[in-house]
Design a protein around this motif. Structure first.
Motif, mmCIF file in Angstrom:
data_model
loop_
_atom_site.group_PDB
_atom_site.id
_atom_site.type_symbol
_atom_site.label_atom_id
_atom_site.label_comp_id
_atom_site.label_asym_id
_atom_site.label_seq_id
_atom_site.Cartn_x
_atom_site.Cartn_y
_atom_site.Cartn_z
ATOM 1 N N ASP A 197 63.173 -14.369 17.411
ATOM 2 C CA ASP A 197 63.253 -13.847 16.066
ATOM 3 C C ASP A 197 64.530 -14.542 15.300
ATOM 4 N N THR A 199 63.470 -18.053 14.218
ATOM 5 C CA THR A 199 62.297 -18.162 13.326
ATOM 6 C C THR A 199 62.999 -17.754 12.118
ATOM 7 N N TYR A 253 65.287 -21.345 11.159
ATOM 8 C CA TYR A 253 64.709 -22.670 11.147
ATOM 9 C C TYR A 253 64.767 -23.111 9.725
ATOM 10 N N SER A 272 54.773 -25.284 14.875
ATOM 11 C CA SER A 272 53.917 -24.079 14.974
ATOM 12 C C SER A 272 52.429 -24.326 15.033
ATOM 13 N N LEU A 288 57.318 -23.161 18.485
ATOM 14 C CA LEU A 288 58.101 -21.736 17.879
ATOM 15 C C LEU A 288 58.602 -22.500 16.352
#
Ligand SMILES: [Zn+2]
Length: 451
Positions: free
Chosen positions: A85, A88, A91, A161, A166
């Motif tokens: 998390d 994410t 990024y 993704s 990821l």
């Protein structure tokens, strides 16, 4: 140019575990030429600068084995998240980085590392947006300005993704572009000489952000170039599950299949290893960068350092990127390592001297430089930390090594890198710290404005 450091409590971190209360260390040009008990012999004192180290602890300079310097611009985000998390969340910000911003971040992060006793900086940079300029060059330049030894690793991500990875597709490169740029970075910046200030390794990011092809080809590339290999491995339960689901293998089995165990490889974290995997690390000589603060912040777990060391695995210490360890101070990671490893394996399983050893010789082994740095021995490079342990924080403490390994981070009287005093009386000599702070603040604002 000769410097005599004498009167301090000298911990050599050599094979014999030598310690000299009131000993000496002599530096000449870029090397250590003498270490021993009592004052330095008269022949070394002539024309030397004498550093009065009474009341100080004298150790090898600390070796950082894992970092993401660019993250100095993204501290304080996603404070309560676990790794996936947290990644994410960050990024999108990271995928707007460029060489200029990375250079500012690296200088700030390396200043803080030096001020906490670190003389060799390992970095892992893996975000290379299109048109972002020469990011590795910016890191090399920052290390030269701050005056620290650099082990840059050219990272990469090619599993976006849309392919089941990821990171967002905007943050990844193509496999071919990553390999070509890695080749160019090694050819341009890697210096294999024994007194090298800059080495470069090959470092695809992690099993969940890199394709099997890139891992396999990166290993072949590194071995053809004669440089070391680095990646993240077995950091979290989620990564372990990702590898089982996608490849039917544990991270260690998967990486071994692709050529990623060996005495030229070191892994960041290695938290979730079962006994068989520890055996594979030991049998192949694969090293580990232990990053206790980052693992705690992301609630990843506690690496089995006691078992790794008992099996003979080379273990070094790392701060990890500053977005998951806002301190970025390597010196305090010794204390963190002592504390968390005792939580895992008991109060007598990991001593303050174990902590100092992984922070110095352990790191030197992990980076393939055991004959050049990591201990205070004649012939080694002159990377030396002189810590004051007679201030109000530590005065009267029974054991000066416990001052560093259990107490507050001691101020540095001197930090020598390659014989040069990069820190003197607690202050960086190579850059103006308030100027660095202003530049970091401005660069952080600039990066945030790009979202
Ligand atoms: Zn990392």
């Amino acid at each position: 140019m000769r410097t005599v450091v004498e009167g301090g409590y000298v911990v050599a971190v050599d094979a014999a575990g030598s310690e000299h209360d009131g000993g000496h260390v002599v530096l000449e040009e870029e090397r250590i030429v003498a270490v021993g008990p009592g004052p330095a012999p008269a022949e070394w004192r002539e024309d030397a600068e004498i550093v009065d180290a009474r009341g100080a602890l004298v150790t090898p300079g600390l070796v950082n084995t894992h970092h993401h310097l660019y993250q100095w611009l993204t501290r304080g985000h996603a404070q309560d998240a676990i790794l996936f998390d947290w990644l994410t969340a960050l990024y999108p910000l990271w995928s707007r980085i460029d060489a200029d911003l990375t250079g500012v971040a690296a200088a700030g992060a390396m200043a803080v590392l030096a001020r906490s006793g670190c003389t060799t900086v390992g970095d892992h940079h893996y975000v290379f947006p299109r048109g972002s300029g020469d990011i590795v060059g910016a890191i090399v330049d920052a290390a030269s300005r701050i005056g620290v030894r650099l082990h840059a690793t050219r990272g990469s991500m090619d599993l976006g993704s849309s392919q089941g990875g990821l990171p967002p597709d905007s943050a990844v490169e193509t496999t071919d572009a990553a390999l070509a740029a890695t080749q160019a970075a090694v050819e341009r910046y890697h210096d294999a000489s024994p007194a090298s200030m800059v080495r470069v390794a090959v470092a695809p990011c992690s099993p969940f952000s890199v394709t099997s092809d890139l891992l396999r080809e990166s290993a072949a590339q590194a071995r053809a170039l004669g440089v070391r290999m680095h990646t993240h491995a077995s950091e979290t339960v989620e990564e372990h599950d990702f590898c089982l689901e996608r490849f039917g293998r544990t991270p260690t089995q998967y990486l071994e299949d692709l050529g990623w165990l060996g005495d030229d490889v070191w892994m960041a974290h290695a938290v979730h290893l079962d006994p068989d995997e520890i055996v594979r690390y030991a049998a192949t000589g694969t090293g580990v960068a232990h990053c206790p603060s980052s693992n705690a912040r992301l609630a990843a777990g506690i690496a089995p350092v006691h078992d790794l060391l008992r099996a003979g695995v080379p273990v070094g210490l790392g701060v990890d990127g500053s977005a998951s360890n806002e301190s970025g101070q390597l010196g305090i990671e010794i204390r963190e390592a002592v504390l968390v490893n005792r939580l895992r394996t008991g109060s007598d399983s990991f001593s303050v001297r174990d902590g100092l050893r992984i922070a110095t010789m352990g790191g030197a082994r992990v980076l393939g430089r055991a004959s050049e740095i990591g201990s205070l021995e004649p012939g080694k490079l002159a990377d030396v930390a002189v810590w004051r342990v007679d201030g109000v924080e530590h005065a009267g403490i029974l054991d000066p090594v416990a001052a560093l390994g259990l107490g507050a981070l001691p101020p540095l009287q001197r930090l020598f890198v390659q014989g040069r005093a990069v820190v003197a009386d607690g202050v960086l000599t190579t850059a103006e710290e308030p100027v660095l702070a202003e530049q970091v603040a401005a660069a952080s604002r600039e990066l945030a404005s790009r979202l």
